[in-house]
Motif scaffolding. Structure first.
Motif, PDB file in Angstrom:
ATOM      1  N   GLU A  53       1.145  -1.455   0.033  1.00  0.00           N
ATOM      2  CA  GLU A  53      -0.021  -0.369  -0.567  1.00  0.00           C
ATOM      3  C   GLU A  53       0.939   1.084  -0.190  1.00  0.00           C
ATOM      4  O   GLU A  53       1.972   0.943   0.947  1.00  0.00           O
ATOM      5  CB  GLU A  53      -0.965  -0.073   1.035  1.00  0.00           C
ATOM      6  N   SER A  54       0.527   1.625  -0.497  1.00  0.00           N
ATOM      7  CA  SER A  54       1.100   3.641  -0.460  1.00  0.00           C
ATOM      8  C   SER A  54       1.320   4.241   1.348  1.00  0.00           C
ATOM      9  O   SER A  54       0.400   3.461   1.745  1.00  0.00           O
ATOM     10  CB  SER A  54       0.514   4.324  -0.533  1.00  0.00           C
ATOM     11  N   GLY A 113       4.825   1.339  -3.674  1.00  0.00           N
ATOM     12  CA  GLY A 113       4.506   2.864  -2.824  1.00  0.00           C
ATOM     13  C   GLY A 113       5.326   3.486  -2.550  1.00  0.00           C
ATOM     14  O   GLY A 113       4.606   4.424  -1.337  1.00  0.00           O
ATOM     15  N   SER A 115       8.207   7.017  -2.796  1.00  0.00           N
ATOM     16  CA  SER A 115       8.094   7.907  -3.198  1.00  0.00           C
ATOM     17  C   SER A 115       8.990   8.428  -4.266  1.00  0.00           C
ATOM     18  O   SER A 115       9.713   7.237  -4.225  1.00  0.00           O
ATOM     19  CB  SER A 115       8.907   9.615  -2.334  1.00  0.00           C
ATOM     20  N   THR A 137       4.764   6.528  -9.388  1.00  0.00           N
ATOM     21  CA  THR A 137       4.580   6.394  -7.650  1.00  0.00           C
ATOM     22  C   THR A 137       3.421   6.357  -7.901  1.00  0.00           C
ATOM     23  O   THR A 137       2.728   6.988  -8.184  1.00  0.00           O
ATOM     24  CB  THR A 137       5.719   7.201  -7.258  1.00  0.00           C
ATOM     25  N   PRO A 138       2.427   6.071  -6.731  1.00  0.00           N
ATOM     26  CA  PRO A 138       1.046   7.055  -5.973  1.00  0.00           C
ATOM     27  C   PRO A 138       0.981   8.597  -6.819  1.00  0.00           C
ATOM     28  O   PRO A 138       0.114   8.539  -7.246  1.00  0.00           O
ATOM     29  CB  PRO A 138       1.009   6.829  -5.113  1.00  0.00           C
ATOM     30  N   ARG A 143      -3.009   7.634  -7.027  1.00  0.00           N
ATOM     31  CA  ARG A 143      -2.981   7.468  -6.005  1.00  0.00           C
ATOM     32  C   ARG A 143      -2.957   5.991  -6.244  1.00  0.00           C
ATOM     33  O   ARG A 143      -2.342   4.791  -7.114  1.00  0.00           O
ATOM     34  CB  ARG A 143      -4.878   7.118  -5.648  1.00  0.00           C
ATOM     35  N   GLY A 144      -2.217   5.858  -4.918  1.00  0.00           N
ATOM     36  CA  GLY A 144      -1.477   4.026  -4.563  1.00  0.00           C
ATOM     37  C   GLY A 144      -2.367   2.566  -4.718  1.00  0.00           C
ATOM     38  O   GLY A 144      -3.485   2.904  -5.248  1.00  0.00           O
TER      39      GLY A 144
END
Length: 222
Positions: A53-54, A113, A115, A137-138, A143-144
């Protein structure tokens, strides 16, 4: 016919030897939660369960939606991970697999997830500049995981016309969820990272494979 493979990094193509947990420990301490704090074990367990998850989303959950503290923790996490990024290694055969896919005309996007700065540090540490067609990246996609944004952004940027021509591969249930939400026809879980066969299967993976090296056979690349 698979035209695009969207690959996760940490746990799927990159081995980081537990750097996420070490960086998390540093980061959460910066916002006042030490390892001796009664809340720490539960927080660490949540981090383990939400691998993929992000990271900013994880900190928002852990810190009860306090955006200021979540951003502070996320920035501390990125710094802590960056200090250790030289410890990252390639998961055996990952780069070869990416080259094999691209030589066969399949486009490859590497997603994370983390930066953009941390992703770039990992790529530089491994000497992977130019290895993939795209890195995402997210923050670059919206969104991630488990949202489908990175997969769909890769599809749009790389000019793929049909989500059914996309394969997604990752080591967590969040990778699997992202691929399914995007409509990918192949959503493969790999056993080199955070989650095992039961978790990946329960999440809906179309395939569970030992490592990313097994992916070409699934997408019929010889």
């Amino acid at each position: 016919m698979i035209e695009l493979v969207v690959m996760d990094m940490a746990g799927t193509t990159v081995a980081d030897g537990g750097l996420v947990e070490a960086a998390f420990t540093d980061a959460i301490a910066e916002v006042g939660v030490a390892e001796s704090d009664p809340a720490f074990p539960g927080m660490l367990d949540h981090v383990r369960r939400t691998m993929g998850e992000s990271k900013i989303s994880v900190f928002r959950t852990l810190l009860d939606g306090d955006e200021t503290r979540a951003r502070q923790a996320n920035e501390a996490f990125e710094r802590a991970y960056g200090r250790r990024v030289g410890e990252c290694t390639e998961i055996d055969g990952a780069a070869e697999t990416i080259r094999r896919l691209r030589d066969a005309g399949v486009k490859v996007a590497l997603t994370t997830g983390f930066s953009e700065v941390t992703q770039r540090q990992i790529i530089d540490a491994l000497g992977w500049d130019g290895l993939a067609d795209l890195t995402l990246t997210p923050a670059q996609a919206g969104r991630g995981r488990p949202y489908p944004d990175m997969v769909l952004t890769a599809l749009l940027r790389l000019g793929v016309d049909d989500v059914r021509h996309v394969a997604v591969v990752g080591d967590t249930a969040y990778d699997v969820g992202s691929g399914l939400r995007a409509g990918a026809s192949v959503v493969a879980g790999v056993l080199t990272g955070a989650h095992g066969t039961a978790e990946l299967t329960e999440a809906g993976a179309t395939h569970v494979i030992d490592s990313v090296r097994d992916l070409p056979a699934i997408v019929r690349v010889h």
